[in-house]
Design an enzyme around this catalytic site. Structure first.
Site, PDB file in Angstrom:
ATOM      1  N   HIS A  47       0.592  -1.210  -0.083  1.00 29.79           N
ATOM      2  CA  HIS A  47       0.108  -0.091   0.117  1.00 29.79           C
ATOM      3  C   HIS A  47       0.818   0.966   0.362  1.00 29.79           C
ATOM      4  CE1 HIS A  47      -2.629   2.845   2.235  1.00 29.79           C
ATOM      5  NE2 HIS A  47      -3.300   2.585   0.875  1.00 29.79           N
ATOM      6  N   GLU A  50       2.217   1.809  -3.558  1.00 35.76           N
ATOM      7  CA  GLU A  50       1.179   2.724  -4.494  1.00 35.76           C
ATOM      8  C   GLU A  50       0.981   3.975  -3.747  1.00 35.76           C
ATOM      9  OE1 GLU A  50      -2.878   3.480  -3.519  1.00 35.76           O
ATOM     10  OE2 GLU A  50      -2.847   1.651  -2.927  1.00 35.76           O
ATOM     11  N   HIS A  51       1.339   4.323  -2.289  1.00 41.35           N
ATOM     12  CA  HIS A  51       1.191   6.372  -2.403  1.00 41.35           C
ATOM     13  C   HIS A  51       2.559   6.275  -2.960  1.00 41.35           C
ATOM     14  CE1 HIS A  51      -1.862   6.703   0.609  1.00 41.35           C
ATOM     15  NE2 HIS A  51      -2.745   5.528  -0.275  1.00 41.35           N
ATOM     16  N   GLU A 127      -4.571   7.205   8.359  1.00 38.05           N
ATOM     17  CA  GLU A 127      -5.593   6.970   7.690  1.00 38.05           C
ATOM     18  C   GLU A 127      -5.422   5.523   8.457  1.00 38.05           C
ATOM     19  OE1 GLU A 127      -6.023   4.648   3.374  1.00 38.05           O
ATOM     20  OE2 GLU A 127      -4.225   6.157   3.939  1.00 38.05           O
TER      21      GLU A 127
END
Length: 436
Positions: A47, A50-51, A127
């Site tokens: 993840h 991806e950021h 998040e």
């Protein structure tokens, strides 16, 4: 449809579907790797990677990436799931080459600048905090963790605060080099697109990138082992979040489409069994629905609802009652309605280039071929009430339950107590699931 597929010499696959009368296109890179492919010390790195893809390359700063796509009115986005990662764009037809260039650049040339990395780690920590503060969100993480106890496939995609803070630029590069070989990448485009032009551009951009030679241990994915179990977290909430589920079916199994239809019969709309009995007739909750998630070798079938403290016990018991009933009787009318809902959803999705591009990519990654709409509709038409009733028995009666709940839970029975009506029917014979 005008679907075309080309496999490049380095293993990368390009698929496109030209949709006449459109002036826009959706396109992207889908990679057959996700949170499940992280090593033990890499929780959350898929993840984070991806950021970081949008945070600057050798040719573009993070601001350049944002401005170039928005200067032509386009959009960029990305997503990480358990078994795949996607980077995609929506642009007008004349800007397809620009979108391909930007997407290729962020995959091949990301800098992973330490300053940008620290900033993005902080964003993901926020998040994680936001997810923990949202009970109807975090309960799904606990549900999956409980269903696949102590396994990578059960871990939350975001990672933990400690794991996210621990990653360095070299960690990101190592994961990228290990998992992002061209043989795991599908470039998918739909809308106002020209297949040959996309193939030529992708070939030029990726001509020197070949799959790394890896030891088998580096790429082997451990098999999912469904455990079931119970997770309870007491919080002072107005509504308690409740998830009850069972092991679902993987993509390739014959039961995959039947499981989707069964989820529609049970909780796929206002006419579904659970909604009518629990929401409309008894007024036990505002909304309730069923879902079926698939992985490459397992899955999850679940029911989610939220209700007040006073109604929680009856809600749980009534859900189980409806699951038992589904193993005993499903009407032809219910099956026809559920098939119609799925058919219309599939057809409506085919009118969206973004949906179509994603579907083609996922089907190639997980099925090895594109399943035509006609074949999908034929598979749906073959599903009847007897097949769904048998499947319900194998899922709910023979399966081990998973329960995850957050809120005031004093009135909620244990998972073993809730499952007693299910266990009472375990002596009935069941047929074996077949392959697609």
């Amino acid at each position: 449809m005008t679907q075309q597929i080309t496999r490049l010499d380095n293993g990368l696959t390009v698929v496109s579907d030209r949709m006449d009368n459109l002036e826009s296109a959706a396109l992207g890179f889908w990679v057959k790797t996700g949170a499940r492919d992280e090593h033990e010390g890499e929780h959350g790195i898929a993840h984070l990677l991806e950021h970081m893809a949008f945070k600057g390359t050798a040719r573009r700063s993070a601001r350049d990436i944002a401005e170039e796509i928005e200067n032509v009115g386009g959009e960029l986005n990305a997503g990480t799931s358990v078994e795949s990662t996607s980077y995609y764009a929506r642009v007008l037809k004349d800007d397809v080459p620009l979108a391909l260039d930007i997407l290729s650049d962020i995959l091949l040339n990301s800098r992973f600048d330490p300053v940008e990395l620290e900033r993005e780690q902080h964003v993901i920590l926020q998040e994680i905090g936001a997810a923990e503060d949202t009970p109807d969100d975090i309960v799904f993480d606990h549900f999956q963790e409980t269903a696949f106890t102590d396994q990578i496939v059960g871990r939350p995609i975001l990672g933990t605060r400690d794991s996210v803070r621990s990653f360095s630029p070299s960690d990101l590069r190592a994961y990228l080099d290990r998992q992002y070989g061209p043989d795991r990448i599908v470039v998918s485009a739909a809308g106002a697109v020209e297949h040959d032009a996309i193939v030529a551009q992708v070939s030029s951009l990726f001509e020197h990138r070949r799959s790394p030679i890896l030891e088998p241990a580096n790429v082997k994915r451990s098999a999912a082992r469904y455990t079931g179990g119970e997770y309870r977290e007491r919080r002072d909430l107005a509504d308690a979040q409740l998830l009850i589920g069972f092991e679902g079916r993987p993509y390739y199994q014959r039961d995959f489409y039947s499981s989707q239809v069964l989820s529609m019969v049970l909780g796929g709309g206002m006419s579904s069994r659970l909604f009518q009995e629990i929401r409309e007739r008894r007024g036990l909750c505002y909304s309730i629905y069923a879902f079926h998630w698939s992985f490459s070798d397992s899955g999850l079938f679940g029911i989610h609802a939220a209700t007040g403290e006073e109604e929680l016990q009856e809600l749980g018991e009534t859900i189980v009652e409806e699951l038992v009933k589904a193993s005993e009787e499903i009407s032809d009318t219910e099956v026809v309605r559920a098939r119609a809902q799925m058919r219309s959803s599939l057809m409506m999705g085919q009118e969206s280039p973004a949906v179509r591009a994603g579907q083609m990519a996922r089907q190639l990654m997980f099925n090895g071929a594109i399943i035509s709409s006609e074949e999908l509709f034929d598979r749906l038409a073959a599903i009847d009430a007897a097949r769904l009733k048998d499947l319900a028995g194998r899922l709910f009666i023979d399966g081990a339950p998973t329960l995850a709940a957050i809120g005031k839970l004093e009135r909620l029975a244990s998972v073993d107590a809730l499952a007693m009506p299910l266990k009472a029917g375990q002596t009935r014979p069941r047929s074996a699931a077949g392959m697609a």
